[in-house]
Scaffold this active site. Structure first.
Site, PDB file in Angstrom:
ATOM      1  N   LYS A   1      24.912  62.601  38.890  1.00 25.97           N
ATOM      2  CA  LYS A   1      23.753  63.346  39.392  1.00 25.97           C
ATOM      3  C   LYS A   1      23.688  64.671  38.641  1.00 25.97           C
ATOM      4  O   LYS A   1      23.509  65.753  39.209  1.00 25.97           O
ATOM      5  CB  LYS A   1      23.884  63.570  40.903  1.00 25.97           C
ATOM      6  CG  LYS A   1      22.649  64.150  41.576  1.00 25.97           C
ATOM      7  CD  LYS A   1      21.446  63.217  41.583  1.00 25.97           C
ATOM      8  CE  LYS A   1      20.290  63.845  42.345  1.00 25.97           C
ATOM      9  NZ  LYS A   1      19.058  63.024  42.264  1.00 25.97           N
TER      10      LYS A   1
ATOM     11  N   ASP B   1      30.569  50.216  48.812  1.00 27.02           N
ATOM     12  CA  ASP B   1      30.273  49.752  50.165  1.00 27.02           C
ATOM     13  C   ASP B   1      28.862  49.182  50.239  1.00 27.02           C
ATOM     14  O   ASP B   1      28.621  48.157  50.885  1.00 27.02           O
ATOM     15  CB  ASP B   1      30.415  50.902  51.166  1.00 27.02           C
ATOM     16  CG  ASP B   1      31.859  51.116  51.604  1.00 27.02           C
ATOM     17  OD1 ASP B   1      32.765  50.628  50.894  1.00 27.02           O
ATOM     18  OD2 ASP B   1      32.078  51.766  52.639  1.00 27.02           O
TER      19      ASP B   1
ATOM     20  N   ASP C   1      32.626  55.420  46.112  1.00 24.12           N
ATOM     21  CA  ASP C   1      32.886  54.976  47.476  1.00 24.12           C
ATOM     22  C   ASP C   1      31.602  54.433  48.113  1.00 24.12           C
ATOM     23  O   ASP C   1      31.574  53.343  48.690  1.00 24.12           O
ATOM     24  CB  ASP C   1      33.435  56.156  48.284  1.00 24.12           C
ATOM     25  CG  ASP C   1      34.076  55.735  49.594  1.00 24.12           C
ATOM     26  OD1 ASP C   1      34.142  54.524  49.879  1.00 24.12           O
ATOM     27  OD2 ASP C   1      34.534  56.622  50.339  1.00 24.12           O
TER      28      ASP C   1
ATOM     29  N   TYR D   1      37.013  64.713  47.499  1.00 23.67           N
ATOM     30  CA  TYR D   1      38.174  64.178  48.208  1.00 23.67           C
ATOM     31  C   TYR D   1      39.432  65.025  47.997  1.00 23.67           C
ATOM     32  O   TYR D   1      40.505  64.663  48.487  1.00 23.67           O
ATOM     33  CB  TYR D   1      38.421  62.733  47.783  1.00 23.67           C
ATOM     34  CG  TYR D   1      37.368  61.777  48.315  1.00 23.67           C
ATOM     35  CD1 TYR D   1      37.709  60.765  49.200  1.00 23.67           C
ATOM     36  CD2 TYR D   1      36.035  61.874  47.927  1.00 23.67           C
ATOM     37  CE1 TYR D   1      36.756  59.879  49.677  1.00 23.67           C
ATOM     38  CE2 TYR D   1      35.081  61.003  48.396  1.00 23.67           C
ATOM     39  CZ  TYR D   1      35.438  60.005  49.277  1.00 23.67           C
ATOM     40  OH  TYR D   1      34.483  59.133  49.752  1.00 23.67           O
TER      41      TYR D   1
ATOM     42  N   ASP E   1      21.243  58.272  43.040  1.00 20.25           N
ATOM     43  CA  ASP E   1      20.267  57.854  44.042  1.00 20.25           C
ATOM     44  C   ASP E   1      19.440  56.670  43.560  1.00 20.25           C
ATOM     45  O   ASP E   1      19.230  55.695  44.290  1.00 20.25           O
ATOM     46  CB  ASP E   1      19.372  59.018  44.473  1.00 20.25           C
ATOM     47  CG  ASP E   1      18.883  59.861  43.311  1.00 20.25           C
ATOM     48  OD1 ASP E   1      19.282  59.608  42.160  1.00 20.25           O
ATOM     49  OD2 ASP E   1      18.086  60.796  43.550  1.00 20.25           O
TER      50      ASP E   1
END
Length: 362
Positions: free
Chosen positions: A195, A262, A258, A145, A234
């Site tokens: 990750k 969601d 993020d 970002y 994941d």
């Protein structure tokens, strides 16, 4: 809701008034933010006299003026407001020359380094335990970002690259917040999301820095009661849907946080239910997790509950916990009864009708 621990509890004893910046921005942001305002006003004299300051920002404002976040908006937030509420922004998926998301810019300019997103189901039994009760803590200023992208032409055509920034400073302070929140919740469990099996340098730095928080100078066993786990992002998404009960507090870099928050909204029925605050050491801004939803904008059917809950989180953060409790209990009561709900929750009520029902119960 589950957010109980402010990063910085402002003293409330001497405050004679409360100035709240209001940034509805785009789409349904203009329809749900008035509901948050109505909920705050319904608290009456239990909080200081409240002044709402309307401020400009958003993609629609950019199309008219060439600016998504006016300097004046930032200056007023910094110099005049005690806190703020943000509605939603319509950031286009295509590249628009000169445009950058105002909410991303606000987080950086106001140093709102933590996005705190509680996800909690409402038990039909008022004294029952919720089936989902977790908090996603998202680092708010870095990762992809930072928006440093380039495109070149190589041997096989166009090549696009993006810079991913992870710093020790940002990872440490979001880690400290995550440990603090985990310690203050009943389960005292923290999961570090990363990750680093693939991104060993960037995610590796995030993982190592967060896990090292209990060893920082001055901690002296402060977080001995917090159980720390870690999960690849994941598999974290997979387990979130299969066994959400294993999670309590999750801390993640910006992009993963993020996506996870969601996704977690699906566990409680709708993005229209999930609130958040963007918080720093000297300011807090409530923001519903949902987007601008242009497909339903202007129809008076947007769910205002995430915005109302975000207002409660904001109030709790600046020291008005009793008022926040009243708002949250009113929202939970409306959901539990199930008679006045917007279409995203299977109901037929209008936005304004849901707001009226909530304020009646505050």
């Amino acid at each position: 809701m589950v957010f109980r621990a402010p990063i910085r509890l402002m003293t409330t004893a001497a405050r004679q008034s409360l100035k709240i910046g209001m940034l509805p921005a785009d789409g349904i942001g203009r329809e749900v933010l008035p509901g948050a305002k109505a909920a705050i006003l319904a608290l009456g004299s239990s909080i200081p006299k409240t002044e709402f300051i309307d401020l400009l920002a958003g993609f629609e404002y950019f199309t008219r003026t060439g600016t998504a976040l006016p300097d004046e908006t930032v200056q007023i937030l910094q110099s005049e407001c005690d806190c703020a509420l943000f509605g939603a922004v319509s950031s286009p998926s295509r590249k628009v020359t000169g445009y950058s998301s105002p909410i991303v810019a606000l987080r950086k300019k106001m140093d709102l380094y933590a996005n705190i997103r509680p996800v909690k189901s409402v038990s039909m039994n008022p004294i029952g335990e919720p089936s989902v009760d977790l908090v996603v803590i998202r680092e708010n200023t870095e990762c992809l970002y930072v928006k440093q992208e380039t495109q070149t032409v190589g041997e096989h055509g166009k090549e696009a690259r993006a810079t991913r920034l992870i710093t020790e400073r940002a990872s440490r302070r979001i880690g400290e917040l995550a440990f603090k929140m985990a310690l203050e919740r009943p389960r005292k469990h923290l999961t570090v999301i990363h990750k680093s099996n693939v991104l060993s340098i960037t995610d590796g730095l995030f993982r190592e820095t967060v896990r090292a928080v209990p060893t920082l100078p001055g901690m002296d066993g402060k977080y001995d009661d917090v159980t720390v786990a870690e999960q690849l992002v994941d598999s974290a998404v997979y387990r979130l849907f299969r066994e959400p009960e294993i999670y309590d507090v999750m801390v993640a870099p910006n992009l993963y946080g993020d996506i996870l928050s969601d996704a977690a909204a699906a566990l409680v029925g709708s993005l229209g239910l999930v609130p958040s605050v963007n918080a720093g050491d000297s300011f807090v801004m409530g923001e519903p997790v949902h987007g601008s939803a242009p497909d339903i904008a202007g129809q008076n059917i947007a769910n205002p509950l995430a915005a109302i809950r975000s207002a409660a989180m904001m109030l709790r953060h600046i020291g008005y916990g009793d008022g926040a409790d009243r708002i949250e209990k009113a929202v939970d009561s409306v959901l539990r009864e199930g008679k006045v709900l917007t279409p995203d929750l299977g109901g037929k009520s209008k936005t304004s009708e849901v707001v009226d029902e909530v304020t009646k119960r505050i």
